[in-house]
Enzyme design. Structure first.
Site, PDB file in Angstrom:
ATOM      1  N   ARG A 184      -1.009  -7.967  -1.386  1.00  0.00           N
ATOM      2  CA  ARG A 184      -2.048  -8.265  -2.311  1.00  0.00           C
ATOM      3  C   ARG A 184      -3.189  -8.668  -1.636  1.00  0.00           C
ATOM      4  O   ARG A 184      -2.940  -9.536  -0.265  1.00  0.00           O
ATOM      5  CB  ARG A 184      -1.825  -9.461  -3.205  1.00  0.00           C
ATOM      6  CG  ARG A 184      -0.815  -9.052  -4.374  1.00  0.00           C
ATOM      7  CD  ARG A 184      -0.366 -10.021  -5.243  1.00  0.00           C
ATOM      8  NE  ARG A 184       0.646  -9.671  -6.454  1.00  0.00           N
ATOM      9  CZ  ARG A 184       2.026  -9.943  -6.112  1.00  0.00           C
ATOM     10  NH1 ARG A 184       2.419 -10.391  -4.894  1.00  0.00           N
ATOM     11  NH2 ARG A 184       2.870  -9.531  -6.914  1.00  0.00           N
ATOM     12  N   LYS A 207       3.287 -14.564  -5.093  1.00  0.00           N
ATOM     13  CA  LYS A 207       2.836 -15.107  -6.445  1.00  0.00           C
ATOM     14  C   LYS A 207       3.980 -16.226  -6.889  1.00  0.00           C
ATOM     15  O   LYS A 207       5.064 -15.960  -6.542  1.00  0.00           O
ATOM     16  CB  LYS A 207       2.648 -14.111  -7.901  1.00  0.00           C
ATOM     17  CG  LYS A 207       1.589 -13.191  -7.723  1.00  0.00           C
ATOM     18  CD  LYS A 207       1.489 -12.565  -8.800  1.00  0.00           C
ATOM     19  CE  LYS A 207       0.027 -11.736  -9.056  1.00  0.00           C
ATOM     20  NZ  LYS A 207      -0.112 -11.097 -10.293  1.00  0.00           N
ATOM     21  N   HIS A 275      -7.201  -3.479  -4.075  1.00  0.00           N
ATOM     22  CA  HIS A 275      -5.780  -3.574  -4.773  1.00  0.00           C
ATOM     23  C   HIS A 275      -5.309  -2.058  -4.936  1.00  0.00           C
ATOM     24  O   HIS A 275      -3.916  -1.728  -4.979  1.00  0.00           O
ATOM     25  CB  HIS A 275      -5.955  -4.183  -6.060  1.00  0.00           C
ATOM     26  CG  HIS A 275      -4.490  -4.550  -6.533  1.00  0.00           C
ATOM     27  ND1 HIS A 275      -3.833  -5.525  -6.193  1.00  0.00           N
ATOM     28  CD2 HIS A 275      -3.839  -4.159  -7.826  1.00  0.00           C
ATOM     29  CE1 HIS A 275      -3.009  -5.810  -7.028  1.00  0.00           C
ATOM     30  NE2 HIS A 275      -2.804  -4.832  -7.923  1.00  0.00           N
ATOM     31  N   ARG A 278      -2.780  -1.206  -2.302  1.00  0.00           N
ATOM     32  CA  ARG A 278      -1.349  -1.565  -2.773  1.00  0.00           C
ATOM     33  C   ARG A 278      -0.800  -0.729  -3.500  1.00  0.00           C
ATOM     34  O   ARG A 278       0.667  -0.132  -3.172  1.00  0.00           O
ATOM     35  CB  ARG A 278      -1.395  -2.967  -3.370  1.00  0.00           C
ATOM     36  CG  ARG A 278       0.259  -3.716  -3.777  1.00  0.00           C
ATOM     37  CD  ARG A 278      -0.331  -5.002  -4.197  1.00  0.00           C
ATOM     38  NE  ARG A 278       0.957  -5.477  -5.130  1.00  0.00           N
ATOM     39  CZ  ARG A 278       1.858  -6.210  -4.717  1.00  0.00           C
ATOM     40  NH1 ARG A 278       2.133  -6.254  -3.301  1.00  0.00           N
ATOM     41  NH2 ARG A 278       2.891  -6.393  -5.584  1.00  0.00           N
ATOM     42  N   HIS A 301       7.798  -7.789  -6.668  1.00  0.00           N
ATOM     43  CA  HIS A 301       7.768  -7.969  -7.955  1.00  0.00           C
ATOM     44  C   HIS A 301       8.969  -8.309  -8.551  1.00  0.00           C
ATOM     45  O   HIS A 301      10.189  -8.333  -8.157  1.00  0.00           O
ATOM     46  CB  HIS A 301       8.011  -6.360  -8.288  1.00  0.00           C
ATOM     47  CG  HIS A 301       6.571  -5.706  -8.660  1.00  0.00           C
ATOM     48  ND1 HIS A 301       6.558  -4.242  -8.645  1.00  0.00           N
ATOM     49  CD2 HIS A 301       5.259  -6.031  -8.410  1.00  0.00           C
ATOM     50  CE1 HIS A 301       5.292  -3.897  -8.485  1.00  0.00           C
ATOM     51  NE2 HIS A 301       4.523  -4.871  -8.510  1.00  0.00           N
ATOM     52  N   TYR A 310       5.278   2.983 -10.998  1.00  0.00           N
ATOM     53  CA  TYR A 310       5.017   4.135 -10.053  1.00  0.00           C
ATOM     54  C   TYR A 310       5.565   5.454 -10.403  1.00  0.00           C
ATOM     55  O   TYR A 310       5.386   6.390  -9.448  1.00  0.00           O
ATOM     56  CB  TYR A 310       5.315   3.420  -8.510  1.00  0.00           C
ATOM     57  CG  TYR A 310       4.160   2.418  -8.384  1.00  0.00           C
ATOM     58  CD1 TYR A 310       2.886   2.308  -8.054  1.00  0.00           C
ATOM     59  CD2 TYR A 310       4.725   0.970  -8.466  1.00  0.00           C
ATOM     60  CE1 TYR A 310       2.189   1.476  -7.813  1.00  0.00           C
ATOM     61  CE2 TYR A 310       3.783  -0.118  -8.282  1.00  0.00           C
ATOM     62  CZ  TYR A 310       2.592   0.282  -7.836  1.00  0.00           C
ATOM     63  OH  TYR A 310       1.550  -1.059  -7.790  1.00  0.00           O
TER      64      TYR A 310
END
Length: 328
Positions: A184, A207, A275, A278, A301, A310
């Site tokens: 990110r 995150k 982004h 990514r 994730h 995806y």
């Protein structure tokens, strides 16, 4: 309406993350304690970022403001437990009338549900109505990656559009990390000098403080090394790796502007954003035989379902190729 004078003292001590206190309803001491406890839980135990906390705070402040007016009473812990599904539906209708999109309504509802999960698990305040409530349907969005050719164009040309040599190398290094490692943009720009890629792998804090290890391609490492050699600022320990023109930590907006220049110069689609690189990293890995679990780990994730989108991107790309090949 709630007694403003009687509860003025409570308003003065409302948590800062709820925003401007003059726009908030009155909470009695018990309700205020619950909101403060929830905020500490999100920050300390869940590790939510300040940006996320601000979003949750805004949503809950909006909910409490509506509640005080709609129910015409002071907010108490007991009130949280006795709300009906019609109360929550009225809140969503109120926000919809205020112009919120379906996606924003669902985000707001998610914040309220998060608060109620905290009440249930930590304060024994139950309310089945919030769990029975369904949010509005939102259009299913699939990530929009660049083609392999588009990604390569960005990698090779983003540095050519800067008049300053070290800035040119800096932008190339950042873009290399986004596409070559699937970072990110905030993850790349939050790196300190001592965290630069020096070996075959690099530790990334994503995150909620989640740590992951990503492999470093030689081309990515070389791009970062070239920038470091040209950077006019001292890259000491505990200082930003990527610097702005004045020496401070690089702002994401500068990389976004660099991407805009590439789009304009080479006619790339509107989805050619930082982004999107990514997304491109993940999609191109999948197209070349990468498995979902590995890609999940590389992207950081928490849930495999976030990575599974995806597969839809790859299927859509294959169908597009098929349609063009057999157009007649």
């Amino acid at each position: 309406m709630p007694n403003i004078v009687e509860n003025e003292q409570d308003n003065s001590s409302l948590p800062e993350f709820l925003g401007e206190t003059q726009f908030l309803p009155n909470l009695n001491e018990g309700a205020l304690t619950l909101v403060q406890g929830w905020h500490r839980y999100l920050k300390s135990e869940k590790g939510y970022s300040n940006h996320t906390l601000t979003g949750y705070g805004h949503d809950i402040a909006t909910f409490l403001t509506f509640l005080a007016s709609y129910r015409d009473e002071v907010i108490t812990p007991q009130l949280f437990g006795k709300l009906h599904i019609r109360d929550f539906r009225s809140f969503l209708a109120n926000r919809k009338n205020a112009g919120l999109s379906a996606r924003s309504l669902n985000r707001c509802l998610s914040s309220v549900r998060n608060f109620y999960r905290y009440l249930s698990r930590h304060k024994n305040i139950e309310n089945d109505a919030i769990h029975a409530l369904q949010g509005p349907k939102t259009p299913h969005k699939v990530p929009r990656p660049l083609s392999v050719e588009g990604a390569i164009t960005v990698m090779e040309t983003v540095g050519e559009l800067s008049e300053n040599d070290w800035v040119s190398l800096r932008d190339t290094a950042v873009i290399s990390l986004l596409y070559g490692c699937g970072l990110r943009i905030n993850e790349a720009l939050s790196l300190n000098a001592e965290e630069r890629p020096m070996g075959d792998t690099m530790r990334i804090i994503g995150k909620r403080g989640k740590e992951r290890i990503v492999p470093i391609l030689p081309a990515v490492r070389n791009a970062v090394d070239a920038y470091i050699s040209a950077c006019p600022y001292d890259l000491e320990t505990n200082t930003a790796l990527f610097r702005g023109a004045r020496g401070g930590r690089l702002n994401a907006r500068m990389i976004q502007l660099a991407m805009q220049k590439v789009r304009a110069a080479f006619g790339l689609p509107d989805n050619a954003t930082p982004h999107a690189l990514r997304h491109s990293f993940a999609t191109h890995l999948l197209s070349n035989g990468g498995d979902l679990r590995t890609i999940q780990e590389l992207l950081g994730h928490a849930d495999l379902s976030s990575t599974q989108v995806y597969t839809e991107v790859d299927s859509a790309r294959l169908m597009d190729v098929y349609d063009k090949a057999f157009k007649r």
